[in-house]
Design an enzyme around this catalytic site. Structure first.
Site, PDB file in Angstrom:
ATOM      1  N   LYS A 141       0.755  -1.302   0.003  1.00 10.67           N
ATOM      2  CA  LYS A 141      -0.194   0.301   0.044  1.00 10.67           C
ATOM      3  C   LYS A 141       0.792   1.410  -0.054  1.00 10.67           C
ATOM      4  O   LYS A 141       0.678   2.397  -0.794  1.00 10.67           O
ATOM      5  CB  LYS A 141      -0.835  -0.046   1.399  1.00 10.67           C
ATOM      6  CG  LYS A 141      -2.008  -1.069   1.226  1.00 10.67           C
ATOM      7  CD  LYS A 141      -2.586  -1.184   2.452  1.00 10.67           C
ATOM      8  CE  LYS A 141      -3.677  -2.309   2.679  1.00 10.67           C
ATOM      9  NZ  LYS A 141      -4.000  -2.819   4.021  1.00 10.67           N
ATOM     10  N   GLY A 186     -13.337  -4.207   4.577  1.00 10.67           N
ATOM     11  CA  GLY A 186     -14.547  -4.623   4.553  1.00 10.67           C
ATOM     12  C   GLY A 186     -15.626  -4.246   3.245  1.00 10.67           C
ATOM     13  O   GLY A 186     -14.970  -3.218   2.690  1.00 10.67           O
TER      14      GLY A 186
END
Ligand SMILES: NC(=O)c1ccc[n+]([C@@H]2O[C@H](COP(=O)([O-])OP(=O)(O)OC[C@H]3O[C@@H](n4cnc5c(N)ncnc54)[C@H](OP(=O)(O)O)[C@@H]3O)[C@@H](O)[C@H]2O)c1
Length: 434
Positions: free
Chosen positions: A214, A311
């Site tokens: 990331k 999520g």
């Protein structure tokens, strides 16, 4: 009459202007994306036309309309009339071939696949540029937090010199639990696995590789550097104990896994490591599986992006936001985040910082003097010595903090210290953020 005609023509007109979306991967994120598209909030610009998944029969959902075609053939998706392909299968292959194939067929692509973009970002962005297609990857970093678009668009006028963040929800959950419940690392990891916050094999998360991927993407978009995750220094959180939180508290700090990309004097430092974070930093207040990124600009100063880092639903929002961008790109021309010219920057692993060191020793007179001598011989000043009462003399923990020194100085002093006979284990070291 005119009104009646326009009502009849509306679905046809809508179908002509809508961007046809093919979804590949109908798992946690894929099904959440389908649900968001199904809510019709974006029906003016987006229409789900295909869903692809291996063994697709078991995936078919009754809430998806009959006009959507289900398939397990990626080739069928590539040959379809979809304008944009959403890659949500994860992993490197066949995701890489799928994205390449889509761009070569002049289809836009949206992906949430950080491994793919961190490893093949340059190649795929070049392909997207050559084919004048949009490649969206906003969901790759910090899930639902719009940090990549914030860096690319919102802060376009500034020159970003540092990006610091909490990018791995698993690590943050584990560290928060050690902090709050005073439990061991192993117990916190087990709890995270039970609650679905950690994988059965959590190595990529706790040893830093997930955050490194990331960070490489953040450095590409924010610092405009062509960075590979292999250039990121990774240190694990495995050795953090509740005792470290007790000492951190005495120092006005807490402990977090911090990812840093920093430009200084034409050099870039990239690291993912457990760090002492002062309590007044926004990074210290991130609890559970939340993510937070602080960018520092030469002109605008610090900007903070925070929210749900993972999520299905938060990540689906990031994916569909990229889809809307792809649809706009069809009308107005494509703009690609993350295209960088060849990096002219040198990489460094030698960062200057104050440090926290936790020792565990067999107690005897002269230990502090021996350590101070080793640090002093490398021109490192001690800042403080902290020792909590109540521990056995045969396995005594204590902490030394050091004034700012370079990593190379510290490594040289630690090599000397490793030979001292009173050490029970290698000292645990962390930088202290300023
Ligand atoms: N979940 C998150 O919170 C989150 C956040 C940010 C980014 N992401 C990224 O989003 C992507 C998807 O993650 P996810 O959590 O949705 O994963 P997931 O739940 O495992 O879903 C992946 C889906 O793709 C299917 N699939 C895997 N390989 C395939 C192949 N070769 N051909 C066709 N279908 C295939 C899987 O089928 P099976 O059911 O047969 O396995 C599954 O339905 C990953 O790149 C991940 O890193 C996820």
């Amino acid at each position: 009459m005119a009104t009646a005609l326009s009502r009849i023509d509306r679905p046809k007109q809508l179908a002509e202007t809508q961007c046809r979306v093919a979804l590949v991967g109908f798992g946690t994120v894929g099904s959440a994306v389908a649900r968001l598209l199904n809510s019709r909030r974006h029906e003016h610009s987006l229409r789900l036309t295909h869903v692809c998944n291996r063994n697709v029969a078991r995936k078919k959902a009754s809430w998806i309309g009959p006009e959507v075609r289900w398939t397990e053939s990626i080739q069928q998706i590539l040959d379809s009339d979809a304008d944009v392909i959403v890659e949500l299968i994860g992993g490197v292959e066949p995701a890489h071939e799928l994205v390449r194939g889509a761009l070569q067929r002049r289809k836009a692509v949206v992906t949430a696949n950080k491994q793919l973009i961190a490893r093949f970002g340059s190649e795929l962005l070049r392909l997207a540029h050559e084919n004048q297609q949009y490649l969206g990857f906003g969901a790759c970093v910090a899930g639902g937090v719009p940090v990549l678009s914030g860096l690319h668009d919102g802060l376009a006028a500034d020159r970003i010199v540092q990006i610091r963040g909490i990018l791995n929800g698993t690590c943050n959950y584990i560290l928060t639990r050690i902090e709050q419940a005073g439990i061991s690392f192993d117990a916190a990891l087990h709890e995270a696995q039970q609650k679905g916050f950690a994988e059965a094999d959590p190595a990529d998360d706790i040893d830093g590789q997930d955050a490194a991927a990331k960070l490489a993407i953040l450095a590409r978009v924010g610092l405009k550097l062509d960075v590979s995750p292999r250039q990121v220094v990774c240190r694990s959180i495995r050795n953090i104990r509740s005792l470290d939180f007790e000492y951190a508290r005495d120092l006005g700090c807490t402990v977090r896994q911090i990812s840093t990309a920093k430009l200084h004097d034409g050099r870039v430092y990239l690291a993912v490591e457990p760090s002492l974070v002062p309590n007044d930093s926004p990074l210290a207040r991130v609890v559970g599986s939340q993510n937070l990124v602080v960018s520092s600009g030469e002109f605008g100063g610090d900007t903070t992006f925070g929210g749900h880092g993972a999520g299905g639903d938060p990540t689906a929002v990031a994916v569909v936001s990229d889809l809307l961008q792809a649809a706009r790109g069809r009308r107005r021309g494509v703009e690609l985040p993350g295209r960088v010219s060849a990096s002219s920057c040198e990489f460094t692993t030698d960062q200057e910082a104050p440090h926290y060191l936790r020792f565990v020793v067999r107690d005897r007179p002269g230990i502090i003097a021996a350590l101070a001598g080793a640090f002093g011989s490398h021109h490192i000043n001690l800042d403080a010595v902290l020792q909590k009462p109540g521990h056995s003399k045969s396995e005594l923990p204590f902490v030394i903090t050091l004034e700012p020194c370079r990593q190379a100085q510290l490594d040289a002093a630690l090599a000397k210290i490793a030979k001292l006979d009173f050490l029970i284990e290698a000292p645990m070291t962390m930088p202290i953020l300023r």
